[in-house]
Design a protein around this motif. Structure first.
Motif: not given
Length: 441
Positions: A218-237
């Motif tokens: 989620q911190n990688d998108f902290k400057d995004a122009d919309y809400e960011v929700v960290p709900s997907l599995p971390p394995i997707l990294r």
């Protein structure tokens, strides 16, 4: 189109061929393929520093979708991030050496139009089999500023982007690469994105409302122009580059999203992603973003795709999952392909196809992508059974690189190719596939 009206998809072609794949008997009538005239929307001519000129057009074929409540004949279409050229292809397409185009970085991409805005379109298909564009929705942030297709920096990696003069382009924290699309009856959309990978909820006017991303990113998108929700599995990294979410489906009751990666995760490394046949498919509660199921889809062996004869290495990672559509809850029509050969399969998700949560832990070894099917079977995990509906190799006239699929009736669906914005001179093509027998028996 009610869900019950299309359940017959699962019964169309079911002659068994082994435990995993069921295929179409040769004696059955063939599907009828009808071309649909679709406009090719010009983006103009881009002239590169060496004088090479490319006439670009909008690529509307990254995904297709029809909601049963849509206007008659309406199909929703999606662009991806915009015109781009692999730096490794710069000599073939542009006549430029890699150091001229991408500072010697063969893994980067050239963006001829870095300001291109990924967009949703509606095409209305008339009785004359002509599609007319009727809605244009460029994606934008909460500020109203249009989004770009330039990649963000995610998980410590930036997929290098270059302008036509060879200069590096900065990352865009709001940038998206849309690849899958569904429309909810309330007029909102969900879009599958390759770059997180992530899922975007989009308002009816094209505004991105929120972006679901893997937990921990989620911190990688902290400057995004919309809400960011960290709900997907971390394995997707462990997403391999350019192999994020590609296929997206919506259950008929609109309670669940189904999202599938374009290919295997790089778990534990990129070489595993190159050779593995194991792709993860997630079932997600639409309202909460909670993952309620994860399933095992096994791609066909690359050597079974006879249409791929361009001389390049026949590596397994060239088999891609490009699109899917829900027939009923937990019953899906899946588009699996290489560049020149596509297969359409139906699958039904069952408990025996579930991936155990233990295999979502990258510390557990060996990983899901690394193990072969026999090793997974010992752990009680079996691949989805696939029933073949259509094979483009057996259906003359279909284009290469089919990426869009929309179910439009009890015995038909629409397909559309991705023309890659005309970089190689390819035009967008759309076809109606009419199956040979009624689905209701």
């Amino acid at each position: 189109m009610a869900a019950a009206s299309i359940l017959g998809f699962l019964l169309l072609f079911s002659a068994p061929l082994g435990a995993q794949v069921e295929t179409q008997p040769e004696s059955r009538p063939k599907p009828v393929i009808t071309p649909i005239q679709v406009p090719n929307l010009s983006l103009g001519v881009v002239i590169f520093p060496n004088g090479k000129a490319i006439n670009l057009s909008v690529g509307t074929g990254s995904s297709a979708y029809r909601n049963p409540n849509d206007l008659p004949g309406r199909i929703w279409l999606l662009t991806d991030r915009g015109p781009n050229i692999e730096c490794g292809e710069a000599r073939r397409i542009l006549g430029l050496e890699g150091d001229q185009a991408c500072a010697g970085n063969r893994m980067g991409r050239i963006f001829p139009l870095p300001g291109f805005v990924p967009s949703i379109y509606a095409a209305d298909i008339g009785p004359d089999n002509t599609a007319r564009i009727s809605v244009y929705l460029p994606l934008k942030g909460k500020s109203g500023k249009p989004l770009s297709g330039r990649p963000p920096q995610v998980n410590g990696r930036y997929e290098s982007a270059y302008a036509i003069d060879g200069k590096a382009l900065p990352p865009d924290p709001s940038g998206v690469d849309p690849e899958g699309l569904v429309r909810v009856s309330d007029g909102t959309f969900w879009v599958a994105d390759e770059l997180g990978p992530s899922l975007l909820q989009v308002a009816s006017d094209g505004t991105v409302l929120k972006r679901l991303v893997p937990q921990g990113l989620q911190n990688d998108f902290k400057d995004a122009d919309y809400e960011v929700v960290p709900s997907l599995p971390p394995i997707l990294r462990y997403r391999a580059l350019n192999r994020g979410f590609e296929a997206l489906a919506l259950s008929p009751d609109e309670k669940f999203l189904y999202a599938m990666l374009q290919g295997p995760l790089a778990n534990p490394d990129i070489e595993t992603a190159r050779r593995s046949r194991h792709v993860r498919l997630w079932k997600i509660a639409r309202e909460t973003g909670e993952v309620v199921g994860e399933y095992f889809y096994q791609t066909d062996d690359i050597n079974s795709y006879t249409g791929e004869v361009d001389g390049r290495e026949r590596v397994q990672s060239r088999v891609l999952l490009s699109e899917m559509a829900a027939i009923a809850e937990d019953q899906l029509l899946v588009l699996e392909r290489v560049d020149r050969h596509a297969r359409f399969y139906t699958v039904q998700l069952t408990d025996e196809n579930r991936v155990p949560r233990l295999l979502d832990n990258p510390e557990y070894g060996p990983g899901f992508e690394w193990m072969d099917a026999a090793q997974l079977a010992l752990r009680g995990v079996l691949p989805l059974t696939k029933t073949l509906v259509l094979d483009s190799e057996m259906t003359p006239g279909l284009p290469a690189k089919i990426e869009g699929l929309a179910i439009t009736g009890p015995n038909e669906f629409i397909i559309i190719n991705d023309n890659d914005f005309g970089v190689d001179g390819v035009r967008t093509q759309m076809f109606r596939v009419t199956l040979p027998q009624p689905l209701i028996r």
